[in-house]
Write a protein that holds these residues in place. Structure first.
Motif, PDB file in Angstrom:
ATOM      1  N   VAL A 147      27.323  40.116 142.461  1.00 13.54           N
ATOM      2  CA  VAL A 147      27.942  39.704 141.496  1.00 13.54           C
ATOM      3  C   VAL A 147      27.529  40.050 140.010  1.00 13.54           C
ATOM      4  O   VAL A 147      26.200  39.539 139.917  1.00 13.54           O
ATOM      5  CB  VAL A 147      28.408  38.112 141.545  1.00 13.54           C
ATOM      6  N   PHE A 148      28.222  40.557 139.408  1.00 11.74           N
ATOM      7  CA  PHE A 148      27.502  41.005 137.767  1.00 11.74           C
ATOM      8  C   PHE A 148      28.203  40.246 136.919  1.00 11.74           C
ATOM      9  O   PHE A 148      29.458  40.137 136.770  1.00 11.74           O
ATOM     10  CB  PHE A 148      27.613  42.422 137.662  1.00 11.74           C
ATOM     11  N   ARG A 149      27.534  39.621 135.870  1.00  6.96           N
ATOM     12  CA  ARG A 149      27.889  38.964 134.737  1.00  6.96           C
ATOM     13  C   ARG A 149      27.324  39.510 133.595  1.00  6.96           C
ATOM     14  O   ARG A 149      26.134  39.733 133.335  1.00  6.96           O
ATOM     15  CB  ARG A 149      27.744  37.542 134.860  1.00  6.96           C
TER      16      ARG A 149
ATOM     17  N   LEU B  42      20.657  51.119 134.161  1.00  8.44           N
ATOM     18  CA  LEU B  42      21.122  49.803 134.154  1.00  8.44           C
ATOM     19  C   LEU B  42      20.212  48.649 134.270  1.00  8.44           C
ATOM     20  O   LEU B  42      19.447  48.998 135.331  1.00  8.44           O
ATOM     21  CB  LEU B  42      22.235  50.117 135.216  1.00  8.44           C
ATOM     22  N   THR B  43      20.004  48.052 133.593  1.00  7.05           N
ATOM     23  CA  THR B  43      18.946  46.994 133.416  1.00  7.05           C
ATOM     24  C   THR B  43      19.641  45.754 133.891  1.00  7.05           C
ATOM     25  O   THR B  43      20.821  45.204 133.228  1.00  7.05           O
ATOM     26  CB  THR B  43      18.361  46.773 132.264  1.00  7.05           C
ATOM     27  N   ILE B  44      19.209  44.950 135.088  1.00  9.36           N
ATOM     28  CA  ILE B  44      19.875  43.755 135.389  1.00  9.36           C
ATOM     29  C   ILE B  44      18.781  42.698 135.519  1.00  9.36           C
ATOM     30  O   ILE B  44      17.656  43.060 135.647  1.00  9.36           O
ATOM     31  CB  ILE B  44      20.497  43.846 136.910  1.00  9.36           C
TER      32      ILE B  44
ATOM     33  N   TYR C  59      23.653  38.567 139.102  1.00  9.29           N
ATOM     34  CA  TYR C  59      22.969  39.299 138.300  1.00  9.29           C
ATOM     35  C   TYR C  59      23.491  39.427 136.777  1.00  9.29           C
ATOM     36  O   TYR C  59      24.998  39.597 136.656  1.00  9.29           O
ATOM     37  CB  TYR C  59      22.426  40.894 138.629  1.00  9.29           C
ATOM     38  N   TYR C  60      22.526  39.255 135.837  1.00  8.23           N
ATOM     39  CA  TYR C  60      22.902  39.570 134.453  1.00  8.23           C
ATOM     40  C   TYR C  60      22.788  41.209 134.230  1.00  8.23           C
ATOM     41  O   TYR C  60      21.886  41.557 134.575  1.00  8.23           O
ATOM     42  CB  TYR C  60      22.300  38.902 133.481  1.00  8.23           C
ATOM     43  N   VAL C  61      23.707  41.512 133.611  1.00 13.60           N
ATOM     44  CA  VAL C  61      23.591  43.095 132.963  1.00 13.60           C
ATOM     45  C   VAL C  61      23.017  42.734 131.592  1.00 13.60           C
ATOM     46  O   VAL C  61      23.855  42.508 130.683  1.00 13.60           O
ATOM     47  CB  VAL C  61      25.085  43.770 133.011  1.00 13.60           C
ATOM     48  N   VAL C  62      21.732  43.353 131.404  1.00 15.18           N
ATOM     49  CA  VAL C  62      21.170  43.239 130.146  1.00 15.18           C
ATOM     50  C   VAL C  62      21.245  44.386 129.348  1.00 15.18           C
ATOM     51  O   VAL C  62      21.477  44.466 128.246  1.00 15.18           O
ATOM     52  CB  VAL C  62      19.509  42.880 130.399  1.00 15.18           C
ATOM     53  N   ASP C  63      21.345  45.710 130.184  1.00 16.10           N
ATOM     54  CA  ASP C  63      21.720  46.716 129.442  1.00 16.10           C
ATOM     55  C   ASP C  63      22.406  47.670 130.342  1.00 16.10           C
ATOM     56  O   ASP C  63      22.350  47.983 131.667  1.00 16.10           O
ATOM     57  CB  ASP C  63      20.241  47.554 128.949  1.00 16.10           C
ATOM     58  N   GLY C  64      23.380  48.533 129.715  1.00 14.19           N
ATOM     59  CA  GLY C  64      24.292  49.313 130.412  1.00 14.19           C
ATOM     60  C   GLY C  64      25.701  48.901 130.599  1.00 14.19           C
ATOM     61  O   GLY C  64      26.208  49.525 131.399  1.00 14.19           O
TER      62      GLY C  64
ATOM     63  N   LEU D 155      33.983  40.302 140.853  1.00 11.78           N
ATOM     64  CA  LEU D 155      32.512  40.768 140.987  1.00 11.78           C
ATOM     65  C   LEU D 155      31.865  41.244 139.908  1.00 11.78           C
ATOM     66  O   LEU D 155      30.612  41.346 139.671  1.00 11.78           O
ATOM     67  CB  LEU D 155      32.526  41.900 142.132  1.00 11.78           C
ATOM     68  N   PHE D 156      32.649  41.491 138.991  1.00 11.43           N
ATOM     69  CA  PHE D 156      32.012  41.897 137.655  1.00 11.43           C
ATOM     70  C   PHE D 156      32.840  41.301 136.389  1.00 11.43           C
ATOM     71  O   PHE D 156      34.327  41.455 136.625  1.00 11.43           O
ATOM     72  CB  PHE D 156      32.138  43.518 137.430  1.00 11.43           C
ATOM     73  N   GLY D 157      32.201  40.892 135.361  1.00 13.12           N
ATOM     74  CA  GLY D 157      32.952  40.290 134.156  1.00 13.12           C
ATOM     75  C   GLY D 157      32.036  39.711 133.386  1.00 13.12           C
ATOM     76  O   GLY D 157      30.714  39.934 133.402  1.00 13.12           O
ATOM     77  N   TYR D 158      32.655  38.907 132.503  1.00 10.64           N
ATOM     78  CA  TYR D 158      31.965  38.076 131.404  1.00 10.64           C
ATOM     79  C   TYR D 158      31.612  36.733 131.986  1.00 10.64           C
ATOM     80  O   TYR D 158      32.238  36.022 132.729  1.00 10.64           O
ATOM     81  CB  TYR D 158      32.606  38.439 130.159  1.00 10.64           C
ATOM     82  N   GLU D 159      30.307  35.935 131.077  1.00 10.52           N
ATOM     83  CA  GLU D 159      30.440  34.853 131.305  1.00 10.52           C
ATOM     84  C   GLU D 159      31.697  34.033 130.537  1.00 10.52           C
ATOM     85  O   GLU D 159      32.292  34.492 129.627  1.00 10.52           O
ATOM     86  CB  GLU D 159      29.298  34.386 130.673  1.00 10.52           C
TER      87      GLU D 159
END
Length: 631
Positions: free
Chosen positions: A16-18, A54-56, A82-87, A136-140
């Motif tokens: 899950v990416f946020r 892609l930095t997570i 996971y947080y998406v920090v870069d990318g 599965l992908f989105g913003y906080e």
């Protein structure tokens, strides 16, 4: 962990990416989308494409435990958050494209030998029963793009979506529309190839941050490699980072509350900056205006306002030393949240519901002219609760300064700006009154306005350009003169729209030379005895320039005066155009004398409208640059 290469179909295995709250929203525009699309189209079947890093970062348990919509997926099905920090820009773009591809696939069809519902589960949405639904992908949730991405892009209905739009949500919509248009009409085998390319050929370099690395510093460093972060985006990241340095408090004034308030404030900021689609207000212009108002202005610091905010004021050392407290940051955040509403009001007064009609009209007038250095002062006055009369006086004097000093005298746009910036801050802090402000503007206008400077400036325009036709204040002046003629005619319906007057269209004019640029002697005999230079002066003199109610092909501007008044078809001509055109149409002929007379009439209007004297008749003719005998 070391860097490894992964495709999207591997990357989305039980993850899950946020996008965390300190990240900016979706910033890609047409150029970046075209690059992404072209890379996709040109990719050969036997090749891979390196998409970027892609930095997570793993989301700590104490944080994902608060995720109501995703908790079941993480605890029950073993998905890793996971947080998406870069990318995030590249990853967001890929997800939007995948969603657009899936929208083109009919039920029962497959992509990459996989049924559509299974692809939705892998890349878009996991469900359990009729209640549990997790993207599965989105913003906080605190991000203003959260609900927009979920509803408008990924197609989920939501009772919490309020229809709020920002510059970032507009970019999301533009990306969706771009891919939809590119996919339109493509056969299924083409859709299949594109899907395989984006999920199985686009390679990401995956880097997972170690626990000891500071994700806020990583974000600032890495995100400045691509499309640069605005200073407003950097400031939000910095403030959120500082909020984590404050200890918890049982009294509620802690870093967690501050972080929430920062997110709420920036949600408001981005909503109002991007509220009008296609006319987003610039991040940094607003931040600079707020800095001028909030802090003590100094010209030597004006160009480095972001450096002051990030390097001098909102710093780690300030928090750790106790010099910068939660209350200081909260006060600043409250101010910036309140200010952006007034900033929007200044730029779009016709949309403001809490403005007096006369104040709204005055703001629109100043918007047409240019607000010069008065934007911070206007923003402050609106926040400080100026009465309608006080606002009208402020706007009137500001408009007078800009027109007389910056347009008529053609002084540099920064003339007087330091003084106006300083008094904006003084007004915000309560050190000056509205009367002090009005007195300062009046005094500065008197100081900077000089008749000789106006004459020299206009003469210079004739020497190096096209005289009044190239004057920066021409269209504004002609529009105001038109309003005067409309009032004299006792009419309420306008015949000249500002948007049409300033519109640029190839081979068309909205301001016409009555005596034309390419005049035939036989059609304009009154000018035949004048020297070439004298004809050129009259051509571009104020009295010879006319605003048209409808733009006209420039080749029609060279016709005789009688035809200009009323065309042979009896439909077009000055006689049924703007009030300025109708006034000119009442003339029997157009001669050097009528150009001079009309010019003097317009100068008289200028003097009365802006409460100024341009001197004697001789000085007025010098201003018009008519310094030769006309008989």
């Amino acid at each position: 962990m070391p860097t490894e290469l992964q495709y999207l179909d591997t990357l989305f295995n039980s993850r899950v990416f946020r996008i965390p709250d300190y990240q900016r929203g979706y910033a890609w525009e047409t150029r970046q989308l075209e690059d992404f699309w072209n890379d996709l189209k040109r990719l050969r079947a036997d090749r891979n494409h390196y998409t970027g890093q892609l930095t997570i970062e793993k989301v700590p348990e104490n944080q994902w435990q608060k995720w109501e919509e995703e908790k079941w997926l993480i605890e029950g099905k073993g998905f890793k958050p996971y947080y998406v920090v870069d990318g995030q820009q590249r990853l967001t773009t890929a997800i939007i494209l995948i969603k657009c591809l899936l929208n083109r696939v009919a039920e029962g069809q497959q992509l990459a030998f996989t049924e559509k519902p299974d692809l939705v589960k892998k890349y878009i949405l996991q469900t359990a029963g009729s209640v549990s639904r997790s993207y599965l992908f989105g913003y906080e949730r605190d991000n203003p793009s959260y609900e927009y991405l979920k509803t408008e892009i990924l197609g989920e209905s939501s009772n919490q979506y309020q229809g709020v739009t920002t510059t970032y949500t507009a970019n999301l919509a533009a990306a969706r529309d771009y891919f939809q248009s590119q996919l339109q009409g493509l056969p299924h085998e083409q859709l299949e190839r594109l899907f395989r390319a984006v999920t199985q050929k686009f390679v990401f370099s995956i880097y997972e941050l170690e626990d000891e690395l500071d994700e806020f510093v990583v974000f600032e460093t890495m995100n400045n490699r691509g499309k640069p972060l605005s200073r407003l985006e950097l400031l939000k990241n910095r403030l959120i980072y500082l909020s984590t340095l404050f200890p918890s408090s049982s009294e509620g004034a802690d870093g967690t509350t501050l972080r929430h308030n920062i997110n709420e404030a920036w949600k408001t900021v981005y909503e109002y900056l991007g509220k009008v689609q296609g006319e987003a207000l610039d991040d940094d212009e607003f931040l600079r205006a707020h800095w001028i108002m909030y802090f003590s202005y100094a010209r030597d610091k004006a160009g480095q306002f972001a450096s002051f905010l990030l390097d001098d004021y909102f710093t780690t050392d300030g928090v750790l030393s106790g010099d910068l407290k939660i209350a200081d940051i909260q006060r600043y955040v409250n101010s910036i949240q309140a200010s952006v509403r007034k900033w929007h009001c200044i730029h779009f007064p016709h949309l403001a519901t809490d403005l007096n009609d006369s104040v709204g009209i005055a703001l629109e007038r100043l918007g047409r002219l240019g607000r010069g250095a008065f934007e911070p002062l206007m923003m402050t006055a609106l926040q400080k609760g100026f009465t309608d009369n006080q606002l009208l006086k402020l706007l009137s004097l500001s408009e007078r300064f800009v027109f007389l000093v910056n347009r008529v005298c053609q002084r540099r746009s920064n003339a007087g700006d330091s003084e106006f910036y300083r008094i904006a801050g003084q007004l915000y802090r309560g050190d000056v009154t509205s009367s002090d402000i009005l007195e300062t503007i009046t005094e500065r206008t008197t100081h900077f306005f000089r008749i000789d400077a106006a004459v020299v400036g206009m003469r210079d325009l004739f020497d190096r350009s096209e005289g009044f036709y190239s004057w920066s204040g021409l269209r504004y002046f002609l529009y105001e003169y038109e309003q005067q003629l409309r009032g004299e005619a006792g009419m309420e319906i306008p015949r000249l729209n500002w948007s049409d007057l300033v519109k640029s269209k190839t081979d068309h004019v909205t301001v016409e030379h009555i005596y034309p640029q390419t005049a035939k002697s036989a059609e304009w005999p009154a000018f035949s005895d004048l020297a070439k230079k004298q004809r050129a002066v009259l051509l571009n003199s104020l009295g010879n320039l006319l605003p048209l109610s409808r733009s006209r092909n420039s080749r029609f501007s060279n016709r005789p005066f009688g035809v200009k008044k009323q065309d042979s078809d009896g439909v077009q001509g000055y006689y049924n155009g703007s009030y300025s055109e109708v006034q000119v149409a009442q003339r029997d002929e157009w001669t050097p004398e009528t150009i001079k007379d009309r010019g003097l009439e317009m100068v008289k209007f200028l003097e009365e409208r802006w409460s100024i004297s341009l001197g004697s008749q001789e000085e007025k003719l010098q201003f018009l640059n008519i310094q030769f005998e006309i008989t």
